[in-house]
Design a protein around this motif. Structure first.
Motif, PDB file in Angstrom:
ATOM      1  N   GLY A 108       0.786  -1.220   0.000  1.00 13.42           N
ATOM      2  CA  GLY A 108       0.000   0.000   0.000  1.00 13.42           C
ATOM      3  C   GLY A 108       0.820   1.274   0.000  1.00 13.42           C
ATOM      4  O   GLY A 108       0.263   2.364  -0.056  1.00 13.42           O
ATOM      5  N   SER A 109       2.136   1.164   0.077  1.00  5.95           N
ATOM      6  CA  SER A 109       3.004   2.339   0.023  1.00  5.95           C
ATOM      7  C   SER A 109       3.711   2.371  -1.329  1.00  5.95           C
ATOM      8  O   SER A 109       4.141   1.340  -1.833  1.00  5.95           O
ATOM      9  CB  SER A 109       4.073   2.281   1.116  1.00  5.95           C
ATOM     10  OG  SER A 109       3.485   2.313   2.385  1.00  5.95           O
ATOM     11  N   PHE A 110       3.835   3.565  -1.880  1.00  6.77           N
ATOM     12  CA  PHE A 110       4.545   3.691  -3.150  1.00  6.77           C
ATOM     13  C   PHE A 110       6.039   3.856  -2.918  1.00  6.77           C
ATOM     14  O   PHE A 110       6.856   3.220  -3.550  1.00  6.77           O
ATOM     15  CB  PHE A 110       4.005   4.873  -3.960  1.00  6.77           C
ATOM     16  CG  PHE A 110       4.619   4.966  -5.326  1.00  6.77           C
ATOM     17  CD1 PHE A 110       4.090   4.239  -6.378  1.00  6.77           C
ATOM     18  CD2 PHE A 110       5.737   5.740  -5.556  1.00  6.77           C
ATOM     19  CE1 PHE A 110       4.670   4.297  -7.639  1.00  6.77           C
ATOM     20  CE2 PHE A 110       6.324   5.802  -6.811  1.00  6.77           C
ATOM     21  CZ  PHE A 110       5.792   5.082  -7.857  1.00  6.77           C
ATOM     22  N   TRP A 111       6.393   4.748  -2.002  1.00  4.34           N
ATOM     23  CA  TRP A 111       7.798   5.089  -1.774  1.00  4.34           C
ATOM     24  C   TRP A 111       8.382   4.303  -0.608  1.00  4.34           C
ATOM     25  O   TRP A 111       7.683   3.987   0.345  1.00  4.34           O
ATOM     26  CB  TRP A 111       7.936   6.581  -1.473  1.00  4.34           C
ATOM     27  CG  TRP A 111       7.455   7.468  -2.569  1.00  4.34           C
ATOM     28  CD1 TRP A 111       6.336   8.249  -2.552  1.00  4.34           C
ATOM     29  CD2 TRP A 111       8.059   7.679  -3.849  1.00  4.34           C
ATOM     30  NE1 TRP A 111       6.220   8.930  -3.729  1.00  4.34           N
ATOM     31  CE2 TRP A 111       7.261   8.599  -4.549  1.00  4.34           C
ATOM     32  CE3 TRP A 111       9.198   7.176  -4.471  1.00  4.34           C
ATOM     33  CZ2 TRP A 111       7.557   9.023  -5.840  1.00  4.34           C
ATOM     34  CZ3 TRP A 111       9.500   7.600  -5.755  1.00  4.34           C
ATOM     35  CH2 TRP A 111       8.691   8.506  -6.430  1.00  4.34           C
ATOM     36  N   SER A 112       9.667   4.047  -0.667  1.00  3.01           N
ATOM     37  CA  SER A 112      10.347   3.467   0.488  1.00  3.01           C
ATOM     38  C   SER A 112      10.448   4.536   1.569  1.00  3.01           C
ATOM     39  O   SER A 112      10.247   5.727   1.304  1.00  3.01           O
ATOM     40  CB  SER A 112      11.735   2.960   0.102  1.00  3.01           C
ATOM     41  OG  SER A 112      12.557   4.032  -0.292  1.00  3.01           O
ATOM     42  N   SER A 113      10.781   4.142   2.771  1.00  2.74           N
ATOM     43  CA  SER A 113      10.773   5.100   3.878  1.00  2.74           C
ATOM     44  C   SER A 113      11.978   6.042   3.856  1.00  2.74           C
ATOM     45  O   SER A 113      11.921   7.125   4.414  1.00  2.74           O
ATOM     46  CB  SER A 113      10.726   4.360   5.216  1.00  2.74           C
ATOM     47  OG  SER A 113      11.846   3.509   5.326  1.00  2.74           O
ATOM     48  N   GLY A 114      13.053   5.660   3.225  1.00  4.16           N
ATOM     49  CA  GLY A 114      14.253   6.490   3.232  1.00  4.16           C
ATOM     50  C   GLY A 114      14.303   7.486   2.086  1.00  4.16           C
ATOM     51  O   GLY A 114      13.516   7.427   1.145  1.00  4.16           O
ATOM     52  N   TYR A 115      15.239   8.413   2.203  1.00  3.10           N
ATOM     53  CA  TYR A 115      15.493   9.371   1.128  1.00  3.10           C
ATOM     54  C   TYR A 115      16.840  10.025   1.380  1.00  3.10           C
ATOM     55  O   TYR A 115      17.387   9.948   2.470  1.00  3.10           O
ATOM     56  CB  TYR A 115      14.391  10.430   1.020  1.00  3.10           C
ATOM     57  CG  TYR A 115      14.182  11.247   2.279  1.00  3.10           C
ATOM     58  CD1 TYR A 115      14.909  12.422   2.502  1.00  3.10           C
ATOM     59  CD2 TYR A 115      13.261  10.859   3.239  1.00  3.10           C
ATOM     60  CE1 TYR A 115      14.718  13.170   3.654  1.00  3.10           C
ATOM     61  CE2 TYR A 115      13.062  11.604   4.385  1.00  3.10           C
ATOM     62  CZ  TYR A 115      13.802  12.759   4.588  1.00  3.10           C
ATOM     63  OH  TYR A 115      13.618  13.502   5.726  1.00  3.10           O
ATOM     64  N   PHE A 116      17.371  10.653   0.356  1.00  2.00           N
ATOM     65  CA  PHE A 116      18.611  11.402   0.471  1.00  2.00           C
ATOM     66  C   PHE A 116      18.355  12.809  -0.025  1.00  2.00           C
ATOM     67  O   PHE A 116      17.752  12.997  -1.079  1.00  2.00           O
ATOM     68  CB  PHE A 116      19.728  10.761  -0.361  1.00  2.00           C
ATOM     69  CG  PHE A 116      20.970  11.612  -0.425  1.00  2.00           C
ATOM     70  CD1 PHE A 116      21.845  11.659   0.651  1.00  2.00           C
ATOM     71  CD2 PHE A 116      21.254  12.377  -1.540  1.00  2.00           C
ATOM     72  CE1 PHE A 116      22.986  12.448   0.605  1.00  2.00           C
ATOM     73  CE2 PHE A 116      22.388  13.169  -1.595  1.00  2.00           C
ATOM     74  CZ  PHE A 116      23.259  13.200  -0.516  1.00  2.00           C
ATOM     75  N   VAL A 117      18.782  13.787   0.738  1.00  2.65           N
ATOM     76  CA  VAL A 117      18.628  15.192   0.363  1.00  2.65           C
ATOM     77  C   VAL A 117      19.987  15.851   0.465  1.00  2.65           C
ATOM     78  O   VAL A 117      20.736  15.619   1.416  1.00  2.65           O
ATOM     79  CB  VAL A 117      17.639  15.919   1.304  1.00  2.65           C
ATOM     80  CG1 VAL A 117      17.593  17.401   0.993  1.00  2.65           C
ATOM     81  CG2 VAL A 117      16.265  15.322   1.210  1.00  2.65           C
ATOM     82  N   ASN A 118      20.278  16.679  -0.503  1.00  6.47           N
ATOM     83  CA  ASN A 118      21.495  17.473  -0.473  1.00  6.47           C
ATOM     84  C   ASN A 118      21.138  18.867  -0.963  1.00  6.47           C
ATOM     85  O   ASN A 118      20.257  19.021  -1.799  1.00  6.47           O
ATOM     86  CB  ASN A 118      22.572  16.853  -1.360  1.00  6.47           C
ATOM     87  CG  ASN A 118      23.948  17.409  -1.076  1.00  6.47           C
ATOM     88  OD1 ASN A 118      24.138  18.220  -0.180  1.00  6.47           O
ATOM     89  ND2 ASN A 118      24.923  16.947  -1.842  1.00  6.47           N
TER      90      ASN A 118
END
Length: 123
Positions: free
Chosen positions: A83-93
């Protein structure tokens, strides 16, 4: 990144994602400079006002894009069984005007493009 690293992006889904991002631009103080997709992940190069934190921006992007992609492409929901599209992690710079924005722009733009690697013979 798409949940479970599933291949969720196709040319049609890419087009929808870009359209949704253009709508996000109109409602929030965000400007997408580049969007790069590669079968199971997306890279954004965007500008925002200083009052929005990177976490706020990610929440906006993930929630709206997931909702709209599931609504407009129900076949994706079958692939992503949780039911989720995105994984829970992310990277931002962040990129300042003094850093090399063109390098990051090229990286994002080149997502999904097959690279020609030259194999060197062993000596």
């Amino acid at each position: 990144m798409a949940k479970y690293r599933k291949v969720a992006f196709s040319p049609e889904v890419d087009d929808t994602l870009r359209e949704v991002c253009l709508e996000i631009e109109k409602r929030y103080e965000l400007h997408f400079l580049e969007i790069g997709t590669d079968k199971n992940c997306v890279h954004f190069l965007l500008q925002s006002v200083p009052m929005k934190s990177p976490t706020q921006i990610i929440k906006i992007l993930k929630s709206i894009t997931a909702r709209e992609l599931f609504r407009l492409h129900p076949e994706i929901k079958k692939q992503l069984w949780g039911g989720s599209f995105w994984s829970s992690g992310y990277f931002v710079n962040t990129v300042s005007k003094f850093e090399d924005e063109s390098t990051i722009l090229k990286y994002v733009r080149d997502q999904g493009i097959e690279k020609d690697y030259q194999v060197l013979d062993k000596i």
